[in-house]
Scaffold this active site. Sequence first.
Site, short mmCIF file in Angstrom:
data_model
loop_
_atom_site.label_atom_id
_atom_site.label_comp_id
_atom_site.label_asym_id
_atom_site.label_seq_id
_atom_site.Cartn_x
_atom_site.Cartn_y
_atom_site.Cartn_z
CB ALA A 22 -14.28 7.46 8.75
CE1 TYR B 271 -4.02 2.03 0.64
CE2 TYR B 271 -2.80 3.00 2.47
CZ TYR B 271 -3.89 3.00 1.62
OH TYR B 271 -4.85 3.98 1.76
CG HIS C 127 7.11 14.26 30.61
ND1 HIS C 127 7.23 13.26 31.55
CD2 HIS C 127 7.78 15.31 31.12
CE1 HIS C 127 7.97 13.70 32.56
NE2 HIS C 127 8.32 14.94 32.31
CE LYS D 284 -3.97 4.97 -1.53
NZ LYS D 284 -4.94 5.51 -2.50
CE1 TYR E 178 13.03 4.70 -14.81
CE2 TYR E 178 13.12 7.09 -14.55
CZ TYR E 178 13.73 5.85 -14.47
OH TYR E 178 15.03 5.76 -14.04
#
EC number: 4.2.1.119
Length: 894
Positions: free
Chosen positions: A197, A164, A693, A168, A458
Amino acid sequence: MAEQLRFDGQVVVVTGAGGGLGKAYCLFFGSRGASVVVNDLGASFKGEGNSTKAADVVVNEIKAAGGKAVANYDSVENGDKIIETAIKEFGRIDILINNAGILRDISFKNMKDEDWDLIFKVHVKGSYKTARAAWPYFRKQKFGRVINTASAAGLFGNFGQANYSAAKLGMVGFTETLAKEGLKYNIISNVIAPIAASRMTETVMPPDLLALMKPEWVVPLVAVLVHKNNTSETGSIFEVGGGHVAKLRWERSSGLLLKADESYTPGAIIKKWDQVTDFSNPQYPTGPNDFLALLEESLKLGPNDPGEKVDFKGRVALVTGGGAGIGRAYCLAFARAGASVVVNDLVNPDDVVNEIKKMGGKAVGAKFSAEDGDAVVKAAIDAFGRVDIVVNNAGILRDKAFHNMDDSLWDPVMNVHARGTYKVTKAAWPYFLKQKYGRVLNTTSTSGIYGNFGQANYSAAKCAILGFSRAIALEGAKYNIYVNTIAPNAGTAMTKTILPEELVQAFKPDYVAPLVLALCSDKVPKKPTGGLYEVGSGWCGQTRWQRSGGHGFPVDVPLTPEEVVKHWNDIVTFDSRADHPEKASDSIEKIMANMENRVGEGKSGAAENEHLAAIKKFTGVEGKGTEYTFTERDVCLYNLGIGAKRTDIKYIFEGNEDFEVVPTFGVIPPFNTEMPFSFDDIVPNFSPMMLLHGEQYLEVRKYPIPTSGRLVSKGKLLEVVDKGSAAIVKQGITTFNAETGEELFYNEMTVFLRGCGGFGGQKKPADRGASTAANKPPARSPDAVVEVQTTEEQAAIYRLSGDYNPLHVDPAFAKVGGFKVPILHGLCSFGIAGKAVYEKYGKFKNIKVRFAGTVNPGQTLVTEMWKEGNKVVFQTKVKETGKLAISGAAAELA
């Protein structure tokens, strides 16, 4: 009021439009006057099955609202049929939104070819097929708009998503090329990385986060990008979701330039590695560096300091496409450095094999296509019994303007470059895992990173390789498998077809090989994996993402395209708010930081003054005491929580005459101290989920530290700093012996509150001596180094000392925070580092750290120490990633 953006008379095609984000696109464009082609195969999010129902429901909803729509049920790999539906039904196509997608998440070691091929068929080939079918119409009418869909997994890589991530990021290179080819025809192409979602994400996002990730937050940005008013924003990358919108661009370091001659060695590069990754004077490129100018400058330089020799004796290096050009240069360089070399080439590996043998090296040929990765790796195992290094270099060119591109040009390039890289790496992976060692060097190109005319195929394949590399770099790090990617500039059989011969000669492959060997060695000093580097002509530099500060829209008000237009400059301007995201969780963090941005809870000027008044009121006021009772059992548990072993008798057995607690225990008694103020009083928009923190300072005011007793801690507010988009709050807590009143510990805790600034408070923190000292390590090797491998149960044990934050134990909660697994407590890392200092140099009167990065249980912490008089400056790194966990740290000895 701003004029509404309309799409009357235009035709919009949306793929994967049966639900989620695709459906939201369709409903929006239908409501704004467009005719909509609702494409949906009706398959599951894994790409299985099909049903016409999903598309029909959306069409009916648009029609019921008075809009125009038609359904299409074709798979995106038949993109021509989808576009044909638009032409038949409405006579034109103006806007294409490639949204269709599936997930086949699985760890790389368990990935099957089917998992890879299905993802590429839908995400990559599907986007190509629809865009290619629409392109002639766009060119003819001198108008077209394309939106392709990437993801955070693509931009940064993600565990379990090698397929994926590759697909992407491939969309980025593809889009950049479409933008360059289409500009003269008013064809605008952009790519988005949405957090929304959908049927895909519902399996990997917790329900509470899903509720905040409505697709409606993504649609307005896309509407602005595809509107006819946008004539210039093209080839751009946007991150969007949860009210947050930002733009990303490539940033290139000034890099390292050395003389391009025989003194240009891997050791010479490693010796000056800081220059390779120096972004103090960066470029923001849209194409390759000026390598001709660099070569001219390089040749003026004196010989290079060769540095430490890189030795590959006992290693087996496999190079694909190794029979000529740049691959040959790699093979010869590895052989000279002592490696046994597997020369893979589909045409002729034998000449290079003989060349290596003639110079006294070891080599075998592997005459297979890179697509036959199993056979390629088997050749290495049969000849040498192992494989240590894989250099994926094989490639072909099939260049053609996009309007003339066809499957016979697209498929071979995708198969050799992207699938070939996957197949060879996949075949080597089990051997890497077994031997807990592997080095992978993958090859992208500047065409992939920036796009290039006539290279849509390419560019997509080469950018996909980068996404793949980033994902498996994350998966491999814990097994000492490092993966990097280079974009080389050199004369090869491929580039001979597009460069004049004199340039081919000037750009020798010999000037690329040294960086390849450096990255495949064990010598890279910082961040040895997951990097992207451009190289050639004696120059090499790193390339990374830069993200604009963007704009956060209120999450309790529906977002409109008109509102996006109003804040466009904020979204696309790279100013002092810009940062450099490195991982998928960096996207989630921005979106989560915006979750408290609500108009209904916004603060007026008077309210802001209330915060300032509250800060003034509470600063320095001591709260009532909070009691803490502990026994020797708690001491043993704390010591175990920060890495004490069964052999450390004085830390784990109360009967030992030297039984003691590590002094960093001083942070435990005040942990739940009741403060005299609440965060809501002193900052706007406070949410516990936005708290980080930042720093911890501890003074030990009395030795020996008791191993049981009753203590009381009293806290007070020290200061609040307004950083604009965030706030910094510093608290001080003094811990007393309840029986005698003696002071035992004093702590200062600094927390960073995202989304809580902008109230008009003080802009800079005060200098508080040791508790705010910068503690920069000296420019020399450490005086002492201590390695501690944490266990996978480390956080589960440490939490029993009092920090029960579920972020450190609950996987679902950790995922909400953007982490793949529950992370180690920062104060646990603090304890481990403090223990190293204590055992090496003895008692300290104070210790201060800055938390610089997260640690996963099971990773190894390396604490480096420099003794400077009575002070020990130190820092702690994660060995597996090279990243700092603790920085700006020091202890003053007692």
